[in-house]
Write an enzyme that holds these catalytic residues in place. Structure first.
Site, PDB file in Angstrom:
ATOM      1  N   ASP A 170      -2.029   6.582   6.152  1.00  0.00           N
ATOM      2  CA  ASP A 170      -3.103   5.726   5.642  1.00  0.00           C
ATOM      3  C   ASP A 170      -3.411   4.711   6.745  1.00  0.00           C
ATOM      4  O   ASP A 170      -2.632   3.791   6.985  1.00  0.00           O
ATOM      5  CB  ASP A 170      -2.614   5.031   4.365  1.00  0.00           C
ATOM      6  CG  ASP A 170      -3.621   4.027   3.813  1.00  0.00           C
ATOM      7  OD1 ASP A 170      -4.690   3.839   4.424  1.00  0.00           O
ATOM      8  OD2 ASP A 170      -3.325   3.426   2.756  1.00  0.00           O
ATOM      9  N   TRP A 199       0.823  -1.214   0.000  1.00  0.00           N
ATOM     10  CA  TRP A 199       0.000   0.000   0.000  1.00  0.00           C
ATOM     11  C   TRP A 199       0.847   1.249   0.000  1.00  0.00           C
ATOM     12  O   TRP A 199       0.509   2.245  -0.642  1.00  0.00           O
ATOM     13  CB  TRP A 199      -1.028  -0.011   1.125  1.00  0.00           C
ATOM     14  CG  TRP A 199      -2.111  -1.008   0.841  1.00  0.00           C
ATOM     15  CD1 TRP A 199      -2.373  -2.154   1.535  1.00  0.00           C
ATOM     16  CD2 TRP A 199      -3.043  -0.987  -0.259  1.00  0.00           C
ATOM     17  NE1 TRP A 199      -3.409  -2.836   0.932  1.00  0.00           N
ATOM     18  CE2 TRP A 199      -3.844  -2.153  -0.160  1.00  0.00           C
ATOM     19  CE3 TRP A 199      -3.283  -0.101  -1.315  1.00  0.00           C
ATOM     20  CZ2 TRP A 199      -4.864  -2.452  -1.067  1.00  0.00           C
ATOM     21  CZ3 TRP A 199      -4.293  -0.397  -2.231  1.00  0.00           C
ATOM     22  CH2 TRP A 199      -5.065  -1.557  -2.098  1.00  0.00           C
ATOM     23  N   LYS A 217     -12.754  -1.859   6.015  1.00  0.00           N
ATOM     24  CA  LYS A 217     -12.007  -2.765   6.866  1.00  0.00           C
ATOM     25  C   LYS A 217     -12.604  -2.752   8.273  1.00  0.00           C
ATOM     26  O   LYS A 217     -13.206  -3.708   8.702  1.00  0.00           O
ATOM     27  CB  LYS A 217     -10.531  -2.378   6.906  1.00  0.00           C
ATOM     28  CG  LYS A 217      -9.663  -2.817   5.718  1.00  0.00           C
ATOM     29  CD  LYS A 217     -10.078  -2.291   4.384  1.00  0.00           C
ATOM     30  CE  LYS A 217      -9.288  -2.795   3.209  1.00  0.00           C
ATOM     31  NZ  LYS A 217      -8.312  -1.869   2.651  1.00  0.00           N
TER      32      LYS A 217
HETATM   33  C1  LIG Z   1      -7.729  -1.423   1.400  1.00  0.00           C
HETATM   34  C2  LIG Z   1      -6.612  -0.456   1.507  1.00  0.00           C
HETATM   35  C3  LIG Z   1      -6.431   0.558   0.567  1.00  0.00           C
HETATM   36  C4  LIG Z   1      -7.289   0.715  -0.667  1.00  0.00           C
HETATM   37  O1  LIG Z   1      -8.540   1.108  -0.350  1.00  0.00           O
HETATM   38  P1  LIG Z   1      -9.613   1.429  -1.525  1.00  0.00           P
HETATM   39  O2  LIG Z   1     -10.830   1.746  -0.763  1.00  0.00           O
HETATM   40  O3  LIG Z   1      -9.724   0.175  -2.354  1.00  0.00           O
HETATM   41  O4  LIG Z   1      -9.064   2.553  -2.304  1.00  0.00           O
HETATM   42  C5  LIG Z   1      -5.393   1.449   0.761  1.00  0.00           C
HETATM   43  N1  LIG Z   1      -4.578   1.351   1.824  1.00  0.00           N
HETATM   44  C6  LIG Z   1      -4.711   0.375   2.745  1.00  0.00           C
HETATM   45  C7  LIG Z   1      -3.785   0.322   3.905  1.00  0.00           C
HETATM   46  C8  LIG Z   1      -5.744  -0.553   2.607  1.00  0.00           C
HETATM   47  O5  LIG Z   1      -5.889  -1.516   3.537  1.00  0.00           O
END
Ligand SMILES: *Cc1c(COP(=O)(O)O)cnc(C)c1O
Length: 360
Positions: free
Chosen positions: A172, A103, A196
């Site tokens: 993030d 990521w 999540k």
């Molecule tokens: C799932 C995830 C993403 C991507 O999320 P989207 O909603 O598909 O854009 C980005 N960063 C992390 C850490 C994730 O777990």
């Protein structure tokens, strides 16, 4: 009869049963309104109250200080990979990024479209099984912010500390937000896709310190412009109303569970149970440095890759779903988000013990 499995998917992911039941009971007629939330105008007083309540709950649970804006956007964390440079820097700027896995790399690649990305730490040498040592991050002169991935959902690597730097810290937090307390005041920006730990897909949370607003590049799309969204209470355009409502119900559930301290205790117990079982066996392995092991996403391997498919298939038959590793890395992965009960992890560990006996 409804049969619910233990769902270990990394996202979209398991949600609390109580929340789904509550949503079901309110689906046709939300609290006497005579309509479903998904049929309401986002400008109606009913929906505006749902939206405000969710924000108030999030602020209280996460301890968001008053000088931070809370935004409910669309476009996922992926949208924020672009929104971060567009909102925080002018054209030609540079920013520092930490690379701890998949990521991070995606955030870096997207960031490169808009600025000079300086990768200040890259955990490649450990095959992304570590995070940089605390205190080791140096931000180069002129970098506008430092970006890092609080929890790498694919690699299962989580920062056990918050980096201390002199520039705004951007993270993030998609796969770990609300899993334990977080000191929001240490951050400039925290963003997270909802699917999540917060609810269903479709909503993206952004928590941003207000003094960082007002610097978006002129070409920033309005839907990614934090200041414009903050001024419009995240309703510059039609928001994902149903997802927003469901996130509100999840936040209420987290409150009822005792808040983030109590979530942290439960999540620590779940993670210890699973890592303990992996470490005690010669059959299963997890490559991540113990101090950087994620509480939320636990990747693990069996000695022979040919056993991976049977593992995932037999687990599914036993009511344990979503255990295949990410398509980019293979292996197995169990995601232990807030809504996964300890009993689910115990059922997984029991299954793993049986599988090892039959195949070890
Ligand atoms: C799932 C995830 C993403 C991507 O999320 P989207 O909603 O598909 O854009 C980005 N960063 C992390 C850490 C994730 O777990």
């Amino acid at each position: 009869m409804t049969v619910r499995v233990y769902n270990f998917s990394a996202g979209p992911a398991t949600m609390p049963l109580e929340v789904l039941e509550r949503a079901q009971s309110e689906l046709l007629d939300w609290r006497g309104s005579g309509m479903s939330v998904m049929e309401m105008s986002h400008r109606s007083k009913e929906f505006v109250s749902i939206a405000a309540e969710a924000e108030a709950r999030l602020r209280s649970l996460l301890g968001v200080p008053d000088d931070y804006a809370v935004l409910f956007l669309q476009g996922g964390a992926t949208g924020q990979f672009a929104a971060v440079p567009l909102n925080l820097t002018p054209a030609g700027a540079s920013a520092a990024y930490v690379s701890t896995g998949s990521w991070s790399k995606k955030a870096i690649a997207e960031g490169r479209k808009y600025l000079d990305v300086q990768v200040v730490a890259d955990e490649k040498a450990s095959n992304y099984a570590t995070v940089p040592a605390e205190g080791s991050l140096e931000v180069p002169e002129g970098a506008a912010y430092l970006h890092y991935t609080l929890n790498e959902t694919i690699g299962g690597v989580e920062f056990p500390y918050v980096p201390q730097v002199d520039v705004p810290l951007v993270t993030d937090a998609s796969s770990t937000i609300l899993s334990r307390p977080l000191d929001v005041s240490k951050f400039g920006v925290i963003y997270a896709g909802a699917q999540k730990n917060l609810g269903p897909a479709g909503l993206t949370l952004v928590v941003v310190r207000k003094d960082l607003l007002g610097q978006a590049r002129p070409e920033t799309p309005s839907v990614l412009d934090w200041s414009a969204m903050a001024e419009a209470d995240s309703m510059l355009n039609t928001p994902p109303t149903l997802a927003w409502y469901l996130v509100g119900l999840v936040l209420e559930w987290v409150e009822q569970q005792g808040g983030l301290e109590s979530m942290a205790e439960r999540n620590r117990a779940k993670a210890e149970l699973l890592y303990g079982a992996i470490d005690a066996s010669d059959f299963y392995s997890n490559p991540v440095a113990p101090a950087a092991r994620s509480w939320m996403n636990v990747p693990f391997l069996v000695p022979d890759p040919a056993l991976e498919k049977p593992f995932v298939a037999q687990a599914a038959e036993a009511g344990l779903s979503g255990l295949g590793g990410h398509r980019s890395v293979g292996g197995m992965r169990a995601s232990l988000y807030n809504a996964m009960p300890l009993e689910g992890v115990q059922a997984l560990v029991d299954f793993m013990t049986d599988f090892e006996k039959q195949n070890g």
